[in-house]
Design a protein around this motif. Sequence first.
Motif, PDB file in Angstrom:
ATOM      1  N   ALA A 128       0.874  -1.425  -0.150  1.00 19.96           N
ATOM      2  CA  ALA A 128       0.123  -0.002   0.091  1.00 19.96           C
ATOM      3  C   ALA A 128       0.687   1.429   0.134  1.00 19.96           C
ATOM      4  O   ALA A 128       0.596   2.009  -0.713  1.00 19.96           O
ATOM      5  N   GLY A 129       1.889   1.254   0.878  1.00 18.88           N
ATOM      6  CA  GLY A 129       2.806   2.377   0.845  1.00 18.88           C
ATOM      7  C   GLY A 129       3.552   2.709  -0.556  1.00 18.88           C
ATOM      8  O   GLY A 129       3.461   3.862  -1.083  1.00 18.88           O
ATOM      9  N   ALA A 130       3.849   1.414  -1.149  1.00 18.12           N
ATOM     10  CA  ALA A 130       4.768   1.609  -2.554  1.00 18.12           C
ATOM     11  C   ALA A 130       3.639   2.169  -3.433  1.00 18.12           C
ATOM     12  O   ALA A 130       3.769   3.069  -4.320  1.00 18.12           O
ATOM     13  N   LEU A 131       2.256   1.515  -3.472  1.00 19.42           N
ATOM     14  CA  LEU A 131       1.305   2.234  -4.413  1.00 19.42           C
ATOM     15  C   LEU A 131       0.980   3.673  -4.154  1.00 19.42           C
ATOM     16  O   LEU A 131       0.896   4.453  -5.235  1.00 19.42           O
ATOM     17  N   LEU A 137       7.695   3.803   4.867  1.00 24.09           N
ATOM     18  CA  LEU A 137       6.952   4.456   6.002  1.00 24.09           C
ATOM     19  C   LEU A 137       5.646   3.758   6.497  1.00 24.09           C
ATOM     20  O   LEU A 137       5.652   3.711   7.803  1.00 24.09           O
ATOM     21  N   MET A 138       5.101   2.775   5.428  1.00 24.31           N
ATOM     22  CA  MET A 138       3.986   2.146   5.975  1.00 24.31           C
ATOM     23  C   MET A 138       4.141   0.999   6.769  1.00 24.31           C
ATOM     24  O   MET A 138       3.547   0.722   7.807  1.00 24.31           O
ATOM     25  N   VAL A 139       5.323   0.473   6.432  1.00 26.12           N
ATOM     26  CA  VAL A 139       5.894  -0.845   7.268  1.00 26.12           C
ATOM     27  C   VAL A 139       6.026  -0.444   8.799  1.00 26.12           C
ATOM     28  O   VAL A 139       5.895  -0.867   9.584  1.00 26.12           O
ATOM     29  N   LEU A 140       6.923   0.711   8.803  1.00 22.04           N
ATOM     30  CA  LEU A 140       7.137   1.373   9.982  1.00 22.04           C
ATOM     31  C   LEU A 140       6.161   1.800  10.822  1.00 22.04           C
ATOM     32  O   LEU A 140       5.896   1.547  11.948  1.00 22.04           O
ATOM     33  N   ALA A 141       5.089   2.717  10.073  1.00 24.41           N
ATOM     34  CA  ALA A 141       3.784   2.797  10.947  1.00 24.41           C
ATOM     35  C   ALA A 141       3.228   1.566  11.417  1.00 24.41           C
ATOM     36  O   ALA A 141       2.610   1.833  12.641  1.00 24.41           O
ATOM     37  N   ASP A 142       3.036   0.540  10.670  1.00 29.10           N
ATOM     38  CA  ASP A 142       2.247  -0.529  11.062  1.00 29.10           C
ATOM     39  C   ASP A 142       3.110  -1.368  12.121  1.00 29.10           C
ATOM     40  O   ASP A 142       2.406  -1.581  13.144  1.00 29.10           O
ATOM     41  N   TRP A 143       4.376  -1.411  12.262  1.00 24.79           N
ATOM     42  CA  TRP A 143       5.073  -1.813  13.287  1.00 24.79           C
ATOM     43  C   TRP A 143       4.834  -1.026  14.499  1.00 24.79           C
ATOM     44  O   TRP A 143       4.447  -1.584  15.695  1.00 24.79           O
ATOM     45  N   LEU A 144       4.934   0.159  14.463  1.00 25.61           N
ATOM     46  CA  LEU A 144       4.922   1.112  15.732  1.00 25.61           C
ATOM     47  C   LEU A 144       3.426   1.178  16.163  1.00 25.61           C
ATOM     48  O   LEU A 144       3.012   0.945  17.402  1.00 25.61           O
ATOM     49  N   GLY A 145       2.452   0.969  15.243  1.00 28.32           N
ATOM     50  CA  GLY A 145       0.991   0.912  15.721  1.00 28.32           C
ATOM     51  C   GLY A 145       0.756  -0.472  16.468  1.00 28.32           C
ATOM     52  O   GLY A 145       0.028  -0.306  17.085  1.00 28.32           O
ATOM     53  N   ARG A 146       1.525  -1.345  16.048  1.00 27.56           N
ATOM     54  CA  ARG A 146       1.305  -2.734  16.719  1.00 27.56           C
ATOM     55  C   ARG A 146       2.047  -2.805  18.125  1.00 27.56           C
ATOM     56  O   ARG A 146       1.690  -3.523  18.947  1.00 27.56           O
ATOM     57  N   THR A 147       3.170  -1.971  18.162  1.00 27.79           N
ATOM     58  CA  THR A 147       3.999  -1.878  19.308  1.00 27.79           C
ATOM     59  C   THR A 147       3.808  -1.004  20.461  1.00 27.79           C
ATOM     60  O   THR A 147       3.926  -1.325  21.702  1.00 27.79           O
ATOM     61  N   LEU A 148       3.797   0.136  19.918  1.00 23.74           N
ATOM     62  CA  LEU A 148       3.627   1.165  21.097  1.00 23.74           C
ATOM     63  C   LEU A 148       2.638   1.241  21.959  1.00 23.74           C
ATOM     64  O   LEU A 148       2.821   1.342  23.278  1.00 23.74           O
ATOM     65  N   ALA A 149       1.702   0.894  21.768  1.00 20.98           N
ATOM     66  CA  ALA A 149       0.338   0.766  22.695  1.00 20.98           C
ATOM     67  C   ALA A 149       0.122  -0.603  22.914  1.00 20.98           C
ATOM     68  O   ALA A 149      -1.187  -0.522  23.451  1.00 20.98           O
ATOM     69  N   PHE A 150       0.831  -1.549  22.753  1.00 22.22           N
ATOM     70  CA  PHE A 150       0.529  -2.864  23.410  1.00 22.22           C
ATOM     71  C   PHE A 150      -0.188  -3.021  24.488  1.00 22.22           C
ATOM     72  O   PHE A 150       0.289  -2.384  25.524  1.00 22.22           O
TER      73      PHE A 150
END
Length: 670
Positions: free
Chosen positions: A407-410, A627-640
Motif C-alpha cells: 500500500a505504501g509503495a502504491l 513508511l507504511m511498514v514502520l507505521a504498522d510496526w509502531l502501531g502494533r507495538t507502541l500501545a500494546f
Amino acid sequence: MRSPLRRRPPVADVARLPRPLPRAPLAVAGLGLLALVLCVMGLLRQPTLPGDPATARALEQVVLWHSLLPRAVVALLAGAALGLSGALLQRVLRNPIADPSTLGIASGAQLALTASALLIPALAEWPREVVALMGGVTAVGLVLMLGWKRGLEPVTVVLSGMTISLICAALSSALVLARGEYVLSLFVWGAGSLHQQSWAPALGLAWRFAIGLVAAVLLLRPLSVLTLDDSSARSLGMAVNGARLAIIALAVWLAASVVALVGVIGFVGLAAPAFARLSGARTPRAQLLLATLLGALLLWLTDGLVQVAGADALPTGAATGLIGGPLLLWLLPRLKHVQRPQVATPVGRRLAYPLRGLLLLAAGLALLILAALLVGRSYGGWQFATGALFEALAPFRVPRVAAAAAAGALLGAAGTLMQRLTGNPLAGPEVLGVSAGAGVGLSVVLLLLPAPTVAVMMGGSAAGALVALLGILAFALATGFGPERRLLGGIALGAASLAFISAVLASGDARAFLLLGWMAGTTDRVGSVEAGAAVGIVLLLVPPLLLASRWLDILPLGSTMARALGVPLLASRLLLALAAALMTACAAFIVGPLSLVGLIGPHLARLSGFARGAHQMLAAALIGAGLMVLADWLGRTLAFPYQIPVGLFAALVGGPYLIWLLQRGPGTGA
C-alpha cells in the motif's frame, strides 16, 4: 509585531462575486416558503400508530410536540448559528471559503466530545459545550498559528484547516472503532442528527444563539473597520489583533454550541454567507443578518427534504455535507487575488548515481520488513521471534506487513504521478480527494451487494478513485484552473465524498462498521488474499510505468511545452490517471483514505536527490513502503496490547508534514 495582514486587499477584492441576483428578497421568501411546505409535508407523512385510537392520538401528540416541532426549531436555530459563525469567520479572515468545517472547528469539537466520552470519564461532568469549545478553539488556534506566517492567505488557511479536520476525523474514527460496535452511535451523532426527544436542546441553543447574535451586533463596527488594511484600522483606534481574536472566539463558540447539541453540520456556514453576498448584501450588518436567515432556512430546508424523502435515518448533517463540495467548486472561480501557496519543493543535491540510491532504499526497506516480522511485544515484554515462535506468528504478521508495504509503495508511486500530472507539489491521492473517491466506490458496493467479494470491493474502490481523479482533471481543464484552485477542487471533492461515506456510516449495521474500519486504516484484519492482490498490483503497474519516464519528465513543464515535444497529451494523461487511480484504490482499500503517504513519499524522494520522473517514482514507492511498514510496526507495538490503525498513525505523521510544507517559503525546483 508587524501584522501579516498589513498588505492584504479588502474583502471585496478577495471575494469579488457577480452582480447581485435579481429579486433577491423574493428568492429568500421562496426558499422559506419551500422549507415550510416540506416541514408540513414531513409532519403529515408520519405513520399512524396502531392500537386504540385514543391512545394512538395521544402518542401522536407526544411525538408532534416533543420530537417533530423541537426538531424543526433546532434546525432553524442551528442553521442560524452556523450561518452567523461562517459570516463572522469569512469577514474577519477576509476568506470567502472559511467556515467551521473548512477551518477544523467542527471536527476538533467532535474529537473533543468523543475523546471525553470514551477516554476521560471525569470530563463527562463538564458541560458538553465547554468540552466542544475546547476542541474547537484548539483546532482553529492551530490553523491560525500555522497560517499566520503566510498572512492568513486563504488557500493556506483552508489547506491547514482541512488537514487538521482529516486528522481529527481519523482520531475520532479510531476511538469509536477501538471501543466496538456498541459505540457506533457516537459516529451517527457526530454526523449531525437532528432527532429530538424534548425541548431542552432547542431552549439551550436558543439562548446561546441569542447571546451570539447580540455580541455580533456589538462587534459590527470592528467588523467594518477590519475590512481596511491593518495600518488604517489602527489609525482609527482599533486594536486589530484583539478585535480579530474576539470575533473568531465568538464564531468558534457558536459553532461549538451546535456541535455539542446536535453534532457536526457541514458547510452551512460556507453556503449561507456566499448566498448572502450573491443576494446583494455588501455591508457587514446586511451580510450577518442575511447569512443568519439563510443559514436557518438552508438547514430547515435540508431537514425537510430528508424527512419527505423517507430517509429519516440519514443524519441531516451528512446530507448538508453533500452540498458542500459542489458549492466550494462553484465558489472557486470567484476567488480573486488568491495567491498560490508557494511551497518549497525540497530538492537536495542531485544524485550522481540514482541507481545506487535506489538500491540503498531497497536495502533499508528490506531491513524494516525483517524487523517488523521478527521484533514485537508480548505481555512478557519485547521478543525476537525465531524458530517455532516465528512459524506461529508468520500467518498473522506476513500478510499485514506485505499489505502495508504494498500500500505504501502504491501510494508513493501514485502521488508522484499526480504531482507530475497536475504540476502541483501539494498534490496527492489523499489531498486531491482520490482516496475518498475510492471510499465512495467501496460504499456503493457495500450498499448494493449483500456479500461482495474482495475482488468486487477492490473493483468498486478503483472505479470511485478513477471517477474522482478524472473529474478533477476534467474540471481543471474546462475552467483553466491553476494548481492552487485545482488543489482546492480536490479538497472539495474529498469533502463531498467523506460526507457520502458518513451518510452510509449512519446506517449503523455491520457493513457500516466495516467501512469505519476502512476509514481508520487498519491492517490487523488483512488476509493473504488482500496482501497478495496488493503485491500483485505493485508488480503489475509500477514496472511498466518506467516506460513512461519521458512523459513524467515533460508533463510538469506544461501543456504547450509537452505538445511541442511530441507528447500525446490526452493519451498520456489518461493512462497515467488510470494507473494512479488503480494504485490509489488498492492502497486505500487496505490503509484507508487519510495516510498522506502519497504526499510524503514523492517529497522525500525529491529531497533525497531523485529528480528524474522514473527515479522519483521508484524512490517514492520504496520510501512509501518503508513508511507504511514502520507505521504498522509502531502501531502494533507502541500501545500494546492495543493497536493503532496504520492509516491513522501515518496520518498523524503526514498531516504535520503537509503543514510544514505550507510554512516553508518559496523554494527551488519544479
